[in-house]
Design a protein around this motif. Sequence first.
Motif, PDB file in Angstrom:
ATOM      1  N   PHE A 277      -1.198   1.254   4.240  1.00 34.23           N
ATOM      2  CA  PHE A 277      -0.596   0.066   4.855  1.00 34.23           C
ATOM      3  C   PHE A 277      -0.479   0.226   6.406  1.00 34.23           C
ATOM      4  O   PHE A 277      -0.004   1.248   6.797  1.00 34.23           O
ATOM      5  CB  PHE A 277       0.599  -0.575   4.187  1.00 34.23           C
ATOM      6  CG  PHE A 277       0.282  -1.141   2.965  1.00 34.23           C
ATOM      7  CD1 PHE A 277       0.191  -2.820   2.866  1.00 34.23           C
ATOM      8  CD2 PHE A 277      -0.010  -0.492   1.645  1.00 34.23           C
ATOM      9  CE1 PHE A 277      -0.018  -3.048   1.581  1.00 34.23           C
ATOM     10  CE2 PHE A 277      -0.283  -1.201   0.739  1.00 34.23           C
ATOM     11  CZ  PHE A 277      -0.019  -2.282   0.611  1.00 34.23           C
TER      12      PHE A 277
ATOM     13  N   GLN B  85      -0.050  -4.546  11.091  1.00 34.91           N
ATOM     14  CA  GLN B  85      -0.538  -5.722  10.350  1.00 34.91           C
ATOM     15  C   GLN B  85       0.713  -6.115   9.549  1.00 34.91           C
ATOM     16  O   GLN B  85       0.781  -7.608   9.760  1.00 34.91           O
ATOM     17  CB  GLN B  85      -1.487  -5.484   9.416  1.00 34.91           C
ATOM     18  CG  GLN B  85      -2.994  -5.038  10.060  1.00 34.91           C
ATOM     19  CD  GLN B  85      -4.032  -4.631   8.914  1.00 34.91           C
ATOM     20  OE1 GLN B  85      -3.720  -4.342   7.729  1.00 34.91           O
ATOM     21  NE2 GLN B  85      -5.106  -4.839   9.589  1.00 34.91           N
ATOM     22  N   MET B  86       1.438  -5.624   8.899  1.00 34.48           N
ATOM     23  CA  MET B  86       2.802  -5.992   8.325  1.00 34.48           C
ATOM     24  C   MET B  86       3.792  -6.535   9.208  1.00 34.48           C
ATOM     25  O   MET B  86       4.268  -7.669   8.871  1.00 34.48           O
ATOM     26  CB  MET B  86       3.639  -4.805   7.747  1.00 34.48           C
ATOM     27  CG  MET B  86       2.613  -4.470   6.399  1.00 34.48           C
ATOM     28  SD  MET B  86       3.496  -2.665   5.739  1.00 34.48           S
ATOM     29  CE  MET B  86       4.816  -3.560   5.027  1.00 34.48           C
TER      30      MET B  86
ATOM     31  N   LYS C 152       2.806 -10.407  10.175  1.00 35.32           N
ATOM     32  CA  LYS C 152       3.153 -11.345   8.979  1.00 35.32           C
ATOM     33  C   LYS C 152       4.240 -12.295   9.421  1.00 35.32           C
ATOM     34  O   LYS C 152       5.136 -11.900  10.044  1.00 35.32           O
ATOM     35  CB  LYS C 152       3.431 -10.689   7.663  1.00 35.32           C
ATOM     36  CG  LYS C 152       3.314 -11.559   6.659  1.00 35.32           C
ATOM     37  CD  LYS C 152       3.951 -11.061   5.288  1.00 35.32           C
ATOM     38  CE  LYS C 152       4.126 -11.836   4.199  1.00 35.32           C
ATOM     39  NZ  LYS C 152       4.926 -11.354   2.843  1.00 35.32           N
TER      40      LYS C 152
ATOM     41  N   GLN D 186       5.778  -6.682   0.452  1.00 29.57           N
ATOM     42  CA  GLN D 186       4.265  -6.508   0.443  1.00 29.57           C
ATOM     43  C   GLN D 186       3.716  -5.466  -0.054  1.00 29.57           C
ATOM     44  O   GLN D 186       2.747  -5.843  -0.953  1.00 29.57           O
ATOM     45  CB  GLN D 186       3.934  -6.924   1.889  1.00 29.57           C
ATOM     46  CG  GLN D 186       2.544  -7.096   2.068  1.00 29.57           C
ATOM     47  CD  GLN D 186       1.980  -7.313   3.655  1.00 29.57           C
ATOM     48  OE1 GLN D 186       1.070  -6.856   4.065  1.00 29.57           O
ATOM     49  NE2 GLN D 186       2.820  -7.935   4.275  1.00 29.57           N
TER      50      GLN D 186
ATOM     51  N   SER E 256       1.256  -5.778  -3.596  1.00 21.70           N
ATOM     52  CA  SER E 256       0.078  -5.216  -3.531  1.00 21.70           C
ATOM     53  C   SER E 256      -0.240  -4.336  -4.547  1.00 21.70           C
ATOM     54  O   SER E 256      -1.245  -4.026  -5.402  1.00 21.70           O
ATOM     55  CB  SER E 256      -0.296  -4.571  -2.133  1.00 21.70           C
ATOM     56  OG  SER E 256      -0.001  -5.562  -1.055  1.00 21.70           O
TER      57      SER E 256
ATOM     58  N   ALA F  41      -3.041  -8.895   1.312  1.00 21.61           N
ATOM     59  CA  ALA F  41      -2.995  -7.387   1.287  1.00 21.61           C
ATOM     60  C   ALA F  41      -3.010  -6.569   0.038  1.00 21.61           C
ATOM     61  O   ALA F  41      -3.732  -5.401   0.245  1.00 21.61           O
ATOM     62  CB  ALA F  41      -1.099  -7.040   1.766  1.00 21.61           C
TER      63      ALA F  41
ATOM     64  N   ASP G   5      -6.801  -5.840   0.314  1.00 25.56           N
ATOM     65  CA  ASP G   5      -7.191  -4.836   1.349  1.00 25.56           C
ATOM     66  C   ASP G   5      -7.116  -3.684   0.383  1.00 25.56           C
ATOM     67  O   ASP G   5      -7.612  -2.557   0.464  1.00 25.56           O
ATOM     68  CB  ASP G   5      -6.580  -4.899   2.061  1.00 25.56           C
ATOM     69  CG  ASP G   5      -6.836  -5.975   3.319  1.00 25.56           C
ATOM     70  OD1 ASP G   5      -7.769  -6.220   3.099  1.00 25.56           O
ATOM     71  OD2 ASP G   5      -6.169  -6.381   4.144  1.00 25.56           O
TER      72      ASP G   5
END
Length: 424
Positions: free
Chosen positions: A144, A148-149, A152, A172, A176, A203, A206
């Motif tokens: 992760f 990107q987190m 959100k 998250q 995931s 997520a 991914d």
Amino acid sequence: MENSLLADLEWRGLIAQSTDRKELDQLLSKPTTLYLGIDPTAPSMHLGNLVVFLVLRRFQLAGHNPIALVGGATGLVGDPSGKNDERILNEEKTVSEWVAKIKKQVEKVLDFKDKKAAAKLVNNLDWTKPVSALEFLRDIGKHFSVNQMLAKDSVANRLASVGISYTEFSYQVLQSFDYLELYRRHNCKLQIGGSDQWGNIVAGLDLIRKVEGGAAHALTVPLLTKSDGSKFGKTASGAIWLDDQMTSAYEFFQFWLNSEDADLPKLLKVFSMKSRVEIEQLIESVKIDPGARQAHRELAREMTSLIHGAGMTQKVEEAAKALFGQGEISELDLPTLDAALGQLPRTTVKKGDPFPSWIELLVATGVVDSKSAARRILKEGGAYLNNKRVESEDFTPTKSDLLQGKYLLLRKGKRDLAAVEIVG
């Protein structure tokens, strides 16, 4: 040609976002395993949860294999989506009890005995609890990107206001991990959820790609709002729950029956399992004869039967009729009376005290603002006690008039009801 299920969901307004529609359509051309998760943040699901679970039911009816995940692990952490501050962390024992209650409600919506497409119930605590913190950080966390987190929406909004704990920030990653485990264990290739879950679901896609080199899909359902833009499933007394101890079957039935005409087309499409032709006929009936409330009643029966059973639906419908003189109100049992009269304007009389007159009682409930107004109603023939007309201004109820030893039902005209409750 697009999959008939996706086309139906589109017509019902039940698709907010999805991964590549052409690839998803191809996936759904044969039986597919998909899942929907719910966290036990309360002892019951509410109508907002039911919206998405009914979408899962539609997939099952189309021949796909649904998995309902009740989040015994994620429910201990808390999802920051849609919250302006940190959730209160509940005790593990409490969360476990709520998991059991929600499982029973899920069993009313999905078919766990269908030989071809039987539903499964899973709890993410089963695969999360055995994993050590070090294993989780090494095997899952390394995939992760914090950048990107942070981008959100739910995280960014919280960082811009009250901040966010590492616990909720990690939600998250946990969700995931669920998708990855279900992909591994059950070949699950589609996750559905509310539109606020899009970031979490993507997520998971991914993570599946990075860890397993696999491909999976996502589909989200719009959050349902009323025609005036307000949140659906809320009343003056709070949320509409599926647990009859939190929202009685009577109140549940009345919620649908009393829905605004403008909301009925959307509610029928979202909640009813009836066909498109049947729904369009019911929508037309609202336009032709709105006073008959045929569509409202059909939806109330269908939803109450699903959640509370056909027998209870018949019982609460008969109770509603009895309140307005279309049945024998004295035959209603106390729990039904408690539910049916619970939302009415009311006044109380202490046990053992003498009763005021009918006129004084009506004023005390607030249905009218003066004794003269109450007298006028009585003179015009619109005064009722327990559905029997009151004809004298001096009429005073007695103990023998009490329903189940606890209530009196007052009615003004055809539709204005009020209750008198004996207390103490």
